[in-house]
Enzyme design. Structure first.
Site, PDB file in Angstrom:
ATOM      1  N   GLY A  20      10.461   5.529  -3.635  1.00  0.00           N
ATOM      2  CA  GLY A  20       9.490   6.598  -3.849  1.00  0.00           C
ATOM      3  C   GLY A  20       8.986   6.746  -5.270  1.00  0.00           C
ATOM      4  O   GLY A  20       8.468   7.803  -5.627  1.00  0.00           O
ATOM      5  N   THR A  21       9.090   5.688  -6.091  1.00  0.00           N
ATOM      6  CA  THR A  21       8.586   5.824  -7.464  1.00  0.00           C
ATOM      7  C   THR A  21       7.074   6.009  -7.490  1.00  0.00           C
ATOM      8  O   THR A  21       6.553   6.797  -8.282  1.00  0.00           O
ATOM      9  CB  THR A  21       8.986   4.606  -8.327  1.00  0.00           C
ATOM     10  OG1 THR A  21       8.572   3.410  -7.663  1.00  0.00           O
ATOM     11  CG2 THR A  21      10.490   4.569  -8.560  1.00  0.00           C
ATOM     12  N   ASN A  22       6.364   5.305  -6.619  1.00  0.00           N
ATOM     13  CA  ASN A  22       4.903   5.501  -6.545  1.00  0.00           C
ATOM     14  C   ASN A  22       4.570   6.902  -6.041  1.00  0.00           C
ATOM     15  O   ASN A  22       3.659   7.555  -6.552  1.00  0.00           O
ATOM     16  CB  ASN A  22       4.263   4.450  -5.632  1.00  0.00           C
ATOM     17  CG  ASN A  22       3.693   3.280  -6.411  1.00  0.00           C
ATOM     18  OD1 ASN A  22       3.017   3.470  -7.415  1.00  0.00           O
ATOM     19  ND2 ASN A  22       3.978   2.077  -5.962  1.00  0.00           N
ATOM     20  N   LYS A  66      10.744   6.167  15.029  1.00  0.00           N
ATOM     21  CA  LYS A  66       9.717   5.302  15.658  1.00  0.00           C
ATOM     22  C   LYS A  66       9.032   5.996  16.817  1.00  0.00           C
ATOM     23  O   LYS A  66       7.817   5.887  16.997  1.00  0.00           O
ATOM     24  CB  LYS A  66      10.395   4.024  16.159  1.00  0.00           C
ATOM     25  CG  LYS A  66      10.001   2.821  15.333  1.00  0.00           C
ATOM     26  CD  LYS A  66      10.442   1.512  15.946  1.00  0.00           C
ATOM     27  CE  LYS A  66       9.893   0.393  15.104  1.00  0.00           C
ATOM     28  NZ  LYS A  66      10.828  -0.387  14.366  1.00  0.00           N
ATOM     29  N   LEU A  93       6.576   0.658   5.355  1.00  0.00           N
ATOM     30  CA  LEU A  93       6.750  -0.700   5.877  1.00  0.00           C
ATOM     31  C   LEU A  93       6.402  -0.890   7.349  1.00  0.00           C
ATOM     32  O   LEU A  93       6.364  -2.025   7.817  1.00  0.00           O
ATOM     33  CB  LEU A  93       8.201  -1.160   5.634  1.00  0.00           C
ATOM     34  CG  LEU A  93       8.628  -1.169   4.158  1.00  0.00           C
ATOM     35  CD1 LEU A  93      10.039  -1.695   4.009  1.00  0.00           C
ATOM     36  CD2 LEU A  93       7.670  -1.995   3.305  1.00  0.00           C
ATOM     37  N   LEU A  95       3.872  -0.820  10.690  1.00  0.00           N
ATOM     38  CA  LEU A  95       2.441  -0.920  10.990  1.00  0.00           C
ATOM     39  C   LEU A  95       1.934   0.448  11.435  1.00  0.00           C
ATOM     40  O   LEU A  95       2.534   1.098  12.283  1.00  0.00           O
ATOM     41  CB  LEU A  95       2.234  -1.946  12.113  1.00  0.00           C
ATOM     42  CG  LEU A  95       0.785  -2.355  12.387  1.00  0.00           C
ATOM     43  CD1 LEU A  95       0.181  -3.087  11.193  1.00  0.00           C
ATOM     44  CD2 LEU A  95       0.724  -3.251  13.622  1.00  0.00           C
ATOM     45  N   ASN A 110      -3.637   1.979   1.534  1.00  0.00           N
ATOM     46  CA  ASN A 110      -2.342   1.357   1.261  1.00  0.00           C
ATOM     47  C   ASN A 110      -2.434   0.613  -0.071  1.00  0.00           C
ATOM     48  O   ASN A 110      -3.515   0.216  -0.496  1.00  0.00           O
ATOM     49  CB  ASN A 110      -1.999   0.371   2.389  1.00  0.00           C
ATOM     50  CG  ASN A 110      -0.662  -0.319   2.166  1.00  0.00           C
ATOM     51  OD1 ASN A 110       0.337   0.322   1.866  1.00  0.00           O
ATOM     52  ND2 ASN A 110      -0.643  -1.629   2.294  1.00  0.00           N
ATOM     53  N   HIS A 112      -0.777  -2.794  -1.998  1.00  0.00           N
ATOM     54  CA  HIS A 112      -0.008  -4.018  -1.748  1.00  0.00           C
ATOM     55  C   HIS A 112       0.246  -4.706  -3.085  1.00  0.00           C
ATOM     56  O   HIS A 112      -0.672  -4.820  -3.904  1.00  0.00           O
ATOM     57  CB  HIS A 112      -0.789  -4.950  -0.817  1.00  0.00           C
ATOM     58  CG  HIS A 112       0.003  -6.157  -0.410  1.00  0.00           C
ATOM     59  ND1 HIS A 112       1.032  -6.088   0.506  1.00  0.00           N
ATOM     60  CD2 HIS A 112      -0.058  -7.448  -0.833  1.00  0.00           C
ATOM     61  CE1 HIS A 112       1.553  -7.307   0.650  1.00  0.00           C
ATOM     62  NE2 HIS A 112       0.913  -8.137  -0.154  1.00  0.00           N
ATOM     63  N   ASP A 153      -2.227  -5.346   6.074  1.00  0.00           N
ATOM     64  CA  ASP A 153      -2.875  -5.813   4.845  1.00  0.00           C
ATOM     65  C   ASP A 153      -4.249  -6.446   5.055  1.00  0.00           C
ATOM     66  O   ASP A 153      -4.685  -7.262   4.241  1.00  0.00           O
ATOM     67  CB  ASP A 153      -1.972  -6.815   4.101  1.00  0.00           C
ATOM     68  CG  ASP A 153      -0.612  -6.221   3.771  1.00  0.00           C
ATOM     69  OD1 ASP A 153      -0.558  -5.021   3.464  1.00  0.00           O
ATOM     70  OD2 ASP A 153       0.386  -6.959   3.823  1.00  0.00           O
TER      71      ASP A 153
END
EC number: 2.1.2.2
Length: 198
Positions: A20-22, A66, A93, A95, A110, A112, A153
């Site tokens: 969770g740094t971002n 999920k 992580l 989809l 997102n 990447h 992506d």
């Protein structure tokens, strides 16, 4: 002056699976802004550091499984209630499901840790990406911020930034360079998208 004429505070919801740094960097960036705020951080992992970081910064932290994401529509309903202006995947992580993408068109982005379309797709995250870049003897790597679609992506690119890959770089040293790019650019790109959409 009616309520609608007041400057609206844009709402950001973050999805994260990891440390969770971002997420923390984005939360702190917008805590200094009057125009937008992170209203919640959602994670699919109980042990995700992102949940603790959100909690420590007084941001709502929610855990889901999920079934809640793919089958029961619980996550979709939570998002509809929150009505975010932007949904940000910061190290998430799984989809993203089609029903949420359709409910929030052009509102899910997102980041990447490579220059897409190279080194993307299922299973390409974290150190796996950096190891692949170094193994291929690439001269540069970087970050890609893109819209989310139904495939890993492959959504439309919004922004890229590059960093040189040196001969003595390892996956760890390259990861540090990529993190610096993420911390510098991700909040600013989010802000620009919100300003453009308001």
């Amino acid at each position: 002056m009616s309520h609608k004429e007041n400057a609206k505070t844009s709402k950001i919801v973050i999805f994260a699976s990891g440390s969770g740094t971002n997420a923390e960097n984005i939360i702190k960036f917008f805590q200094k802004s009057r125009n937008a705020e992170v209203t919640a951080v959602l994670s699919n992992r109980r042990s995700a550091g992102a949940l603790k970081r959100a909690h420590d910064l007084n941001v709502k932290a929610l855990l889901f499984d999920k079934d809640a994401l793919y089958n029961s529509h619980d996550v979709l309903n939570i998002l509809k209630d929150m009505d975010p202006d932007l949904i940000v995947l910061a190290g998430f992580l799984w989809l993203f499901p089609t029903n949420i993408i359709k409910a929030f068109p052009n509102k899910i982005i997102n980041i990447h840790p490579a220059l897409l379309p190279k080194y993307g797709g299922k299973g390409m995250y974290g150190s796996k990406v950096h190891e692949s870049v170094i193994d291929a003897k690439e001269k540069e790597s970087g970050i890609t911020i893109h819209y989310v679609n139904e495939k890993y992506d492959e959504g439309q690119t919004i922004f890229q930034a590059t960093t040189p890959v040196n001969e003595n770089d390892t996956a760890e040293t390259l990861a540090e360079k990529i993190h610096e790019l993420e911390y510098r650019h991700f909040p600013e790109v989010i802000q620009q998208l919100l300003e453009k959409n308001n």
